[in-house]
Motif scaffolding. Structure first.
Motif, PDB file in Angstrom:
ATOM      1  N   GLY A 199     -47.631 -49.127   7.949  1.00  0.00           N
ATOM      2  CA  GLY A 199     -48.907 -49.768   8.226  1.00  0.00           C
ATOM      3  C   GLY A 199     -50.091 -49.058   7.606  1.00  0.00           C
ATOM      4  N   VAL A 200     -50.929 -48.457   8.486  1.00  0.00           N
ATOM      5  CA  VAL A 200     -52.214 -47.902   8.057  1.00  0.00           C
ATOM      6  C   VAL A 200     -52.054 -46.836   6.974  1.00  0.00           C
ATOM      7  CG1 VAL A 200     -52.218 -46.188   9.917  1.00  0.00           C
ATOM      8  CG2 VAL A 200     -54.376 -46.861   8.870  1.00  0.00           C
ATOM      9  N   ARG A 201     -50.909 -46.161   6.969  1.00  0.00           N
ATOM     10  CA  ARG A 201     -50.720 -45.095   5.999  1.00  0.00           C
ATOM     11  C   ARG A 201     -50.797 -45.587   4.561  1.00  0.00           C
ATOM     12  NH1 ARG A 201     -46.215 -40.357   6.367  1.00  0.00           N
ATOM     13  NH2 ARG A 201     -46.475 -39.490   4.275  1.00  0.00           N
ATOM     14  N   ALA A 202     -50.499 -46.852   4.374  1.00  0.00           N
ATOM     15  CA  ALA A 202     -50.552 -47.401   3.017  1.00  0.00           C
ATOM     16  C   ALA A 202     -51.944 -47.265   2.415  1.00  0.00           C
ATOM     17  CB  ALA A 202     -50.112 -48.864   3.033  1.00  0.00           C
ATOM     18  N   THR A 203     -52.986 -47.156   3.276  1.00  0.00           N
ATOM     19  CA  THR A 203     -54.343 -47.020   2.721  1.00  0.00           C
ATOM     20  C   THR A 203     -54.517 -45.711   1.959  1.00  0.00           C
ATOM     21  OG1 THR A 203     -55.224 -46.022   4.752  1.00  0.00           O
ATOM     22  CG2 THR A 203     -55.330 -48.427   4.575  1.00  0.00           C
ATOM     23  N   LEU A 204     -53.648 -44.735   2.223  1.00  0.00           N
ATOM     24  CA  LEU A 204     -53.685 -43.483   1.454  1.00  0.00           C
ATOM     25  C   LEU A 204     -53.398 -43.732  -0.020  1.00  0.00           C
ATOM     26  CD1 LEU A 204     -51.755 -41.145   3.927  1.00  0.00           C
ATOM     27  CD2 LEU A 204     -54.184 -41.050   3.373  1.00  0.00           C
ATOM     28  N   ASN A 205     -52.867 -44.904  -0.326  1.00  0.00           N
ATOM     29  CA  ASN A 205     -52.534 -45.205  -1.720  1.00  0.00           C
ATOM     30  C   ASN A 205     -53.681 -45.873  -2.472  1.00  0.00           C
ATOM     31  OD1 ASN A 205     -49.851 -44.188  -1.786  1.00  0.00           O
ATOM     32  ND2 ASN A 205     -49.224 -45.920  -0.527  1.00  0.00           N
ATOM     33  N   LEU A 206     -54.902 -45.789  -1.926  1.00  0.00           N
ATOM     34  CA  LEU A 206     -56.036 -46.337  -2.665  1.00  0.00           C
ATOM     35  C   LEU A 206     -56.024 -45.823  -4.112  1.00  0.00           C
ATOM     36  CD1 LEU A 206     -58.809 -47.869  -2.703  1.00  0.00           C
ATOM     37  CD2 LEU A 206     -59.877 -45.669  -2.183  1.00  0.00           C
ATOM     38  N   GLY A 207     -56.081 -46.741  -5.046  1.00  0.00           N
ATOM     39  CA  GLY A 207     -56.117 -46.360  -6.463  1.00  0.00           C
ATOM     40  C   GLY A 207     -54.770 -46.002  -7.051  1.00  0.00           C
ATOM     41  N   HIS A 208     -53.757 -45.865  -6.198  1.00  0.00           N
ATOM     42  CA  HIS A 208     -52.470 -45.352  -6.688  1.00  0.00           C
ATOM     43  C   HIS A 208     -51.676 -46.376  -7.489  1.00  0.00           C
ATOM     44  CE1 HIS A 208     -53.361 -41.908  -4.265  1.00  0.00           C
ATOM     45  NE2 HIS A 208     -52.177 -41.363  -4.421  1.00  0.00           N
ATOM     46  N   THR A 209     -51.795 -47.656  -7.135  1.00  0.00           N
ATOM     47  CA  THR A 209     -51.035 -48.659  -7.878  1.00  0.00           C
ATOM     48  C   THR A 209     -51.539 -48.713  -9.325  1.00  0.00           C
ATOM     49  OG1 THR A 209     -50.635 -49.900  -5.856  1.00  0.00           O
ATOM     50  CG2 THR A 209     -50.307 -51.065  -7.920  1.00  0.00           C
ATOM     51  N   PHE A 210     -52.857 -48.729  -9.488  1.00  0.00           N
ATOM     52  CA  PHE A 210     -53.422 -48.632 -10.837  1.00  0.00           C
ATOM     53  C   PHE A 210     -53.035 -47.285 -11.471  1.00  0.00           C
ATOM     54  CE2 PHE A 210     -56.453 -51.287  -8.446  1.00  0.00           C
ATOM     55  CZ  PHE A 210     -56.565 -52.397  -9.266  1.00  0.00           C
ATOM     56  N   GLY A 211     -53.180 -46.238 -10.682  1.00  0.00           N
ATOM     57  CA  GLY A 211     -52.942 -44.885 -11.210  1.00  0.00           C
ATOM     58  C   GLY A 211     -51.507 -44.691 -11.662  1.00  0.00           C
ATOM     59  N   HIS A 212     -50.563 -45.185 -10.860  1.00  0.00           N
ATOM     60  CA  HIS A 212     -49.152 -45.052 -11.253  1.00  0.00           C
ATOM     61  C   HIS A 212     -48.880 -45.802 -12.553  1.00  0.00           C
ATOM     62  CE1 HIS A 212     -47.550 -44.014  -6.944  1.00  0.00           C
ATOM     63  NE2 HIS A 212     -48.226 -43.031  -7.500  1.00  0.00           N
ATOM     64  N   ALA A 213     -49.542 -46.955 -12.718  1.00  0.00           N
ATOM     65  CA  ALA A 213     -49.353 -47.717 -13.959  1.00  0.00           C
ATOM     66  C   ALA A 213     -49.816 -46.875 -15.149  1.00  0.00           C
ATOM     67  CB  ALA A 213     -50.121 -49.036 -13.884  1.00  0.00           C
ATOM     68  N   ILE A 214     -50.946 -46.205 -14.986  1.00  0.00           N
ATOM     69  CA  ILE A 214     -51.459 -45.345 -16.068  1.00  0.00           C
ATOM     70  C   ILE A 214     -50.479 -44.207 -16.342  1.00  0.00           C
ATOM     71  CG2 ILE A 214     -53.258 -43.671 -16.689  1.00  0.00           C
ATOM     72  CD1 ILE A 214     -55.256 -45.473 -15.142  1.00  0.00           C
ATOM     73  N   GLU A 215     -50.028 -43.543 -15.264  1.00  0.00           N
ATOM     74  CA  GLU A 215     -49.106 -42.412 -15.446  1.00  0.00           C
ATOM     75  C   GLU A 215     -47.808 -42.860 -16.120  1.00  0.00           C
ATOM     76  OE1 GLU A 215     -49.577 -41.149 -11.150  1.00  0.00           O
ATOM     77  OE2 GLU A 215     -49.234 -39.207 -12.099  1.00  0.00           O
ATOM     78  N   ALA A 216     -47.276 -44.004 -15.677  1.00  0.00           N
ATOM     79  CA  ALA A 216     -46.014 -44.486 -16.242  1.00  0.00           C
ATOM     80  C   ALA A 216     -46.201 -44.851 -17.716  1.00  0.00           C
ATOM     81  CB  ALA A 216     -45.513 -45.699 -15.455  1.00  0.00           C
ATOM     82  N   HIS A 217     -47.320 -45.480 -18.025  1.00  0.00           N
ATOM     83  CA  HIS A 217     -47.589 -45.889 -19.399  1.00  0.00           C
ATOM     84  C   HIS A 217     -47.740 -44.675 -20.321  1.00  0.00           C
ATOM     85  CE1 HIS A 217     -50.243 -47.184 -22.780  1.00  0.00           C
ATOM     86  NE2 HIS A 217     -49.412 -48.205 -22.781  1.00  0.00           N
ATOM     87  N   GLN A 218     -48.411 -43.664 -19.847  1.00  0.00           N
ATOM     88  CA  GLN A 218     -48.655 -42.478 -20.673  1.00  0.00           C
ATOM     89  C   GLN A 218     -47.439 -41.555 -20.730  1.00  0.00           C
ATOM     90  OE1 GLN A 218     -51.402 -43.775 -22.037  1.00  0.00           O
ATOM     91  NE2 GLN A 218     -52.236 -41.718 -22.168  1.00  0.00           N
ATOM     92  N   GLY A 219     -46.498 -41.771 -19.837  1.00  0.00           N
ATOM     93  CA  GLY A 219     -45.419 -40.790 -19.670  1.00  0.00           C
ATOM     94  C   GLY A 219     -45.933 -39.750 -18.686  1.00  0.00           C
ATOM     95  N   TYR A 220     -45.155 -39.535 -17.625  1.00  0.00           N
ATOM     96  CA  TYR A 220     -45.605 -38.633 -16.563  1.00  0.00           C
ATOM     97  C   TYR A 220     -45.950 -37.270 -17.135  1.00  0.00           C
ATOM     98  CZ  TYR A 220     -43.850 -42.190 -13.487  1.00  0.00           C
ATOM     99  OH  TYR A 220     -43.634 -43.384 -12.858  1.00  0.00           O
ATOM    100  N   GLY A 221     -47.077 -36.735 -16.718  1.00  0.00           N
ATOM    101  CA  GLY A 221     -47.456 -35.402 -17.144  1.00  0.00           C
ATOM    102  C   GLY A 221     -48.621 -35.399 -18.106  1.00  0.00           C
ATOM    103  N   GLU A 222     -48.857 -36.536 -18.782  1.00  0.00           N
ATOM    104  CA  GLU A 222     -49.998 -36.592 -19.706  1.00  0.00           C
ATOM    105  C   GLU A 222     -51.302 -36.557 -18.927  1.00  0.00           C
ATOM    106  OE1 GLU A 222     -50.774 -36.786 -23.148  1.00  0.00           O
ATOM    107  OE2 GLU A 222     -48.850 -35.734 -23.033  1.00  0.00           O
ATOM    108  N   TRP A 223     -51.457 -37.535 -18.044  1.00  0.00           N
ATOM    109  CA  TRP A 223     -52.579 -37.521 -17.107  1.00  0.00           C
ATOM    110  C   TRP A 223     -52.123 -36.772 -15.857  1.00  0.00           C
ATOM    111  CZ3 TRP A 223     -56.848 -41.499 -16.398  1.00  0.00           C
ATOM    112  CH2 TRP A 223     -57.266 -42.013 -17.627  1.00  0.00           C
TER     113      TRP A 223
END
Lengths: 365, 365
Positions: B237-261
């Motif tokens: 439930g409420v804990r999911a709010t800790l992921n603010l920005g993370h869905t976008f952020g994970h997309a960036i990390e995955a696209h760049q290859g983990y570790g770049e950003w």
């Protein structure tokens, strides 16, 4: 069909036992919450039963499959990763349900994959061997092996349900049927003297594959194990008695390289070693040990360890066993047929006697 | 030293926050139950702090160590296996305690190794980065990455305690300090408007590394996160709010290859994207988005995604994100500064606007 409920609070689940259950969609349906299913099976089971299970599910869910190489030797992190590859390449989300179609290795790996994928998704056990029907599909223990130890990497993760189809035993190699019977005998030894007596009276029926005998043995074993697991979900107490013979058995499996001996075969020999140790400790009579040996032989199970395995081989392997607490060997022992306990006070000298003198006593040959 | 209690019933644990805590044996002692300890760290942290921790422990426990390669790129099942290799080759039993000495990657991997080794052993978090002190060491989420998705393989596993030594931040590269501040800002945004105001007023002190400002920011962040985690341990439930920005952020990390950003950098940009989307949905005012952008820039954080990343790149990466339920993208959104919620009703057109039109609006450059 018989239904047995494993009582674990909000993680309780049913075990369905009967013939021709694999293809019954109604058994799966209440236990699949999302829209996606991944069937995990192996190269041996897939040609036999994959289509039946798929037919029951396609049209109702997105059904994907992954077919792993067969055998204990593949119960590794690398093989586990093939399940994650399948889940991610097919974009399975956290409402997915994994279905373990196969024996104990498939069940253990699928269960651990379900425990770890996205930190936990649902799974259903469809055990197709006697061993997995009476043992590894009940209780939520999942794991893979490490080169230095069996089942060293895993999780406690309960299935949504277990579908134990006795019809699958018709295609089981005789050696694997025997390995399953070893675990069945174990339940009699650790907690169920009347069942042990029944096994002594009915072993020939079981070995002949008589359906009614198999159904009874599976039900009784699952019942006994479910009672123990319900008392002790995370193996801190009484559940440890389920490991009768396992410390010896794991040593044999590790020494031989996983996959050489079947798990149930190693446990059979291990149980006889444990019983022999108990006799040396004055807890069992010699004729009870001899009767167990006869029962194991009737089930075509090995009653002697690998010929090249030394006492030191056993002891060094037993040191890294996870039942070892703070350097002391803990073993499951019998105070009587049908009564077991865990002890850290095993006299090393008697243990060494069991491991060395078995030949001279004629117990293991 | 400040002590914060994370309330999780029988899995509750304390977080110790202060300077020069690493070497204090008294902090570890109540949380080590067995006789064995394995310190897990990496090649960057080991030369700085491994000896201090070892000195605090040797003579009281069997202390072993494993030094992993540094970086998000090594947060894999293969690296995880190095921890299991160390545990088994040193014959650690199920009463062992793992100590995670390092940043979020070390904490996540050590925690998952502890969750899986022999189906669960104890561990202690000693986070040495701001990010791990305010975020990944609190809440029990552990995991490794898969080539097709971040944190896809893991477990919920609570530490025995967290020892957050602010002195370790003196050796932290400025870019990593900024990445930690991104998560600090997140707490203000999702649940703590007064703290967000404090951050706007005190960002220059934080960036200058002022000790009192850092201690306050860590305490407040841990406090906010502990409250959320205590309400919702398994992220239903409420804990999911800790992921603010993370869905976008994970997309960036995955696209760049983990570790770049760095993770915090990707989250910073992701939070700004989420805020922009909220403005388009009429939930935030444009000047609030602009103020967030200024705050992120003050913290030397990126406010624009990788230049080669297309809208389709974002969308396809976001589909496999684990916050996706049954094919619908779920995002954490803000109804106001300090108030967040999870929505599956994100208008795809507005999401695409955020991802495409950012340039034209001048929000991201």
């Amino acid at each position: 069909m018989q239904t047995l409920q494993v009582a674990l609070g909000d993680r309780s689940y049913p075990i369905y036992i009967g013939s021709q259950l694999l293809g019954q969609r109604a058994l799966y349906e209440p236990h699949i919450k999302g829209k996606q299913v991944l069937i995990v099976t192996n190269t041996t089971v897939a040609p036999l039963y994959l289509d039946v299970v798929k037919q029951a599910l396609v049209g109702h869910w997105q059904v994907d499959e992954v077919i792993l190489p067969d055998g204990e030797a593949y119960k590794t992190l690398d093989t586990l990763n093939l399940i994650f590859d399948a889940l991610l390449s097919k974009q399975h989300n956290r409402t997915t349900t994994l279905i373990a179609l196969g024996g104990g290795v498939i069940g253990d790996m699928t269960g651990f994959a379900a425990a770890a994928y996205q930190r936990g998704v649902n799974f259903i056990q469809v055990p197709t061997t006697l061993l997995s029907q009476v043992d590894s599909s009940v209780g939520g223990k999942t794991a893979v092996n490490h080169p230095l130890g069996k089942n060293m990497i895993g999780a406690f993760h309960q299935p949504q349900c277990v579908i134990a189809d006795t019809h699958t035993l018709t295609t089981l190699p005789p050696r694997e049927l025997s390995a399953g019977i070893a675990e069945v005998i174990k339940y009699g030894l650790i907690c169920d003297a009347p069942f042990y007596q029944w096994l002594q009276d009915n072993m020939s029926s079981l070995m002949a594959g008589e359906q009614s005998a198999l159904v009874y043995a599976i039900e009784r074993s699952c019942h006994d194990k479910a009672l123990i697991v319900a008392q002790d979900e995370t193996e801190s107490g009484v559940r440890a008695t389920l490991n009768l013979g396992h410390t010896f058995g794991h040593a044999i499996e590790a020494h031989q390289g996983y996959g050489e001996w079947l798990h149930g075969e190693a446990v059979a020999t291990g149980m006889l070693m444990a019983a022999d140790l108990c006799a040396r400790m004055g807890k069992l009579r010699a004729e009870q040990v001899a009767a167990l040996r006869s029962l194991l032989l009737q089930a075509n199970l090995p009653v002697v360890g690998p010929s090249d395995m030394t006492v030191d081989d056993y002891l060094s392997r037993m040191q890294v066993d996870k039942k070892v607490l703070d350097g002391r060997i803990r073993l499951v022992l019998l105070s009587a047929i049908g009564e077991s306990f865990v002890s850290s006070d095993v006299p090393l000298a008697l243990l060494q006697e069991t491991l060395t003198a078995a030949d001279a006593l004629g117990l293991f040959h």
